[in-house]
Write an enzyme that holds these catalytic residues in place. Structure first.
Site, PDB file in Angstrom:
ATOM      1  N   ASP A   1      26.316  11.910  -9.866  1.00  0.00           N
ATOM      2  CA  ASP A   1      25.533  10.670  -9.860  1.00  0.00           C
ATOM      3  C   ASP A   1      25.581   9.967  -8.517  1.00  0.00           C
ATOM      4  OD1 ASP A   1      26.186  11.207 -12.808  1.00  0.00           O
ATOM      5  OD2 ASP A   1      24.543   9.744 -12.801  1.00  0.00           O
TER       6      ASP A   1
ATOM      7  N   ASN B   1      30.711  11.701 -11.364  1.00  0.00           N
ATOM      8  CA  ASN B   1      29.901  12.428 -12.341  1.00  0.00           C
ATOM      9  C   ASN B   1      30.407  12.061 -13.732  1.00  0.00           C
ATOM     10  OD1 ASN B   1      27.757  14.288 -12.968  1.00  0.00           O
ATOM     11  ND2 ASN B   1      29.319  15.763 -13.582  1.00  0.00           N
TER      12      ASN B   1
HETATM   13  O1  MRU Z   1      25.233   9.191 -18.451  1.00  0.00           O
HETATM   14  P1  MRU Z   1      24.315  10.307 -18.038  1.00  0.00           P
HETATM   15  O2  MRU Z   1      23.972  11.223 -19.151  1.00  0.00           O
HETATM   16  O3  MRU Z   1      23.110   9.781 -17.297  1.00  0.00           O
HETATM   17  O4  MRU Z   1      25.171  11.153 -16.987  1.00  0.00           O
HETATM   18  C1  MRU Z   1      24.549  12.231 -16.348  1.00  0.00           C
HETATM   19  C2  MRU Z   1      25.461  12.990 -15.450  1.00  0.00           C
HETATM   20  O5  MRU Z   1      26.618  12.639 -15.268  1.00  0.00           O
HETATM   21  C3  MRU Z   1      24.874  14.146 -14.706  1.00  0.00           C
HETATM   22  O6  MRU Z   1      25.841  15.124 -14.462  1.00  0.00           O
HETATM   23  C4  MRU Z   1      24.320  13.643 -13.351  1.00  0.00           C
HETATM   24  O7  MRU Z   1      23.456  12.574 -13.548  1.00  0.00           O
HETATM   25  C5  MRU Z   1      23.648  14.714 -12.603  1.00  0.00           C
HETATM   26  S1  MRU Z   1      22.186  15.211 -13.446  1.00  0.00           S
HETATM   27  C6  MRU Z   1      21.252  16.219 -12.572  1.00  0.00           C
END
Ligand code: MRU
Length: 340
Positions: free
Chosen positions: A228, A238
């Site tokens: 993220d 992440n």
């Molecule tokens: O809370 P989320 O489901 O939005 O978290 C998503 C993640 O942690 C993913 O690994 C990250 O956004 C990368 S997605 C290509």
């Protein structure tokens, strides 16, 4: 806005629609998204989620609102509200800042819409480059492991970590993937498993606490995760549980890769300690809710701790697989290493 369909959103000429990921894999409901407050709610309840996907959805809505005749001031207000919808994924901020630059600079709304289209197309292309770079590392017959969901539900394209895995499968490398269920919201057990089924990728779902045993038994050759936000020193945020996987990988000498587009890098953030971590509601920890119904197992009186993300230090990363190339620790001292 041009007509488009991705794995998690589409524009049919009139309406911007978002696939409600809270109801997957059992129901495929498309939510109408007509204004900023709707999209903020959709993002906050994780009906759309994944760092690249929320950035693209927010940009597309701005493109549509520009076409509908909102003034510059209204668009800038909308952009600021969308930018604050979730705090950790920097792709949202990076994409919105790019949209704001165009909103400020142009008096013709078609440029704003065009910019949203460019960001959408670019994300598809960034995913393709990451998939190619990452798949080239994978040897035939390897057993991989991934966490959370990083496929077409999290991006406009093939995905980040799941994109790499999918590409290796397309290249007939005979790979197999362990899918971490990813408590508390089950992005692995619900979403990655659903995408693996749809893409024909051989997989098994495991509970998050089973990864250590598999690594100890030599059943994991490589781990691929998304991100993220990547700090300038290579630390990255992440989905919660990524850090424990990285520690386990280090102990068991399993190569551990983070896969992300350049829009996930935050050059302003010098280290992982400075990445803001979203805290979420206690309902997510005390029970489950989805297309399968809702239940709470924990006592009403119990309090919870529910960080949505954790930070993995750069020292635990084997390589950063970006659209611009594959980078190792030797690259980190270089200025703007993520640009290649
Ligand atoms: O809370 P989320 O489901 O939005 O978290 C998503 C993640 O942690 C993913 O690994 C990250 O956004 C990368 S997605 C290509």
């Amino acid at each position: 806005m041009k007509l488009f369909t991705t794995g998690c959103m589409k524009f049919d000429g009139n309406t911007f629609l978002i696939l409600d990921q809270t109801q997957l894999p059992h129901q495929e409901n498309w939510l109408k998204c007509e204004n900023v407050s709707q999209l903020v709610e959709i993002i906050q309840k994780l009906a759309i989620r994944g760092a690249p996907a929320i950035g693209i959805a927010a940009s597309v809505l701005l493109g549509i609102l520009a076409e509908k005749g909102l003034t510059k001031e209204q668009l800038l207000d909308a952009a600021d509200t969308l930018r604050a919808a979730r705090p950790t994924a920097v792709n949202l901020m990076n994409n919105i800042d790019q949209m704001k630059r165009v909103i400020i600079d142009s008096d013709d709304s078609s440029y704003i819409t065009k910019e949203a289209e460019t960001l959408l197309d670019e994300d598809i292309q960034l995913c393709g480059s990451m998939a190619d770079h990452g798949a080239s590392i994978i040897h035939p017959g390897e057993k991989l492991l991934t966490h959370c969901n990083t496929g077409g539900l999290a991006t406009a394209g093939i995905g980040t970590a799941l994109g790499v895995i999918t590409r290796a499968h397309e290249q007939k490398k005979d790979i197999f993937v362990w899918v971490d269920e990813t408590r508390p919201l089950l992005q692995g057990g619900r979403l990655t498993a659903w995408e693996c089924v749809n893409r024909g990728v051989p997989h098994k779902i495991i509970c998050d606490n089973m990864a250590a045993m598999l690594m100890a038994k030599g059943q994991v050759d490589r781990i691929f995760v998304g991100s993220d936000r990547i700090a300038a020193n290579g630390d990255f945020a992440n989905k919660i549980g990524t850090y424990s996987l990285a520690v386990l990988a280090n102990y068991h000498k399993v190569p551990f890769y983070v896969v992300a587009p350049k829009t996930t890098v935050d050059p302003e953030c010098s280290s992982g300690d400075l990445i803001p971590i979203e805290q979420r509601s206690s309902d997510e920890i005390k029970g489950v809710s989805g297309s399968f119904g809702s239940c709470q197992w924990a006592p009403n009186e119990s309090d919870t701790f529910n960080p949505a993300f954790d930070v993995t230090p750069a020292e635990l990363v084997t390589a950063w697989i970006l659209d611009t190339g594959v980078f190792t620790k030797q690259d980190l001292p270089k200025q703007s290493w993520w640009l290649g």
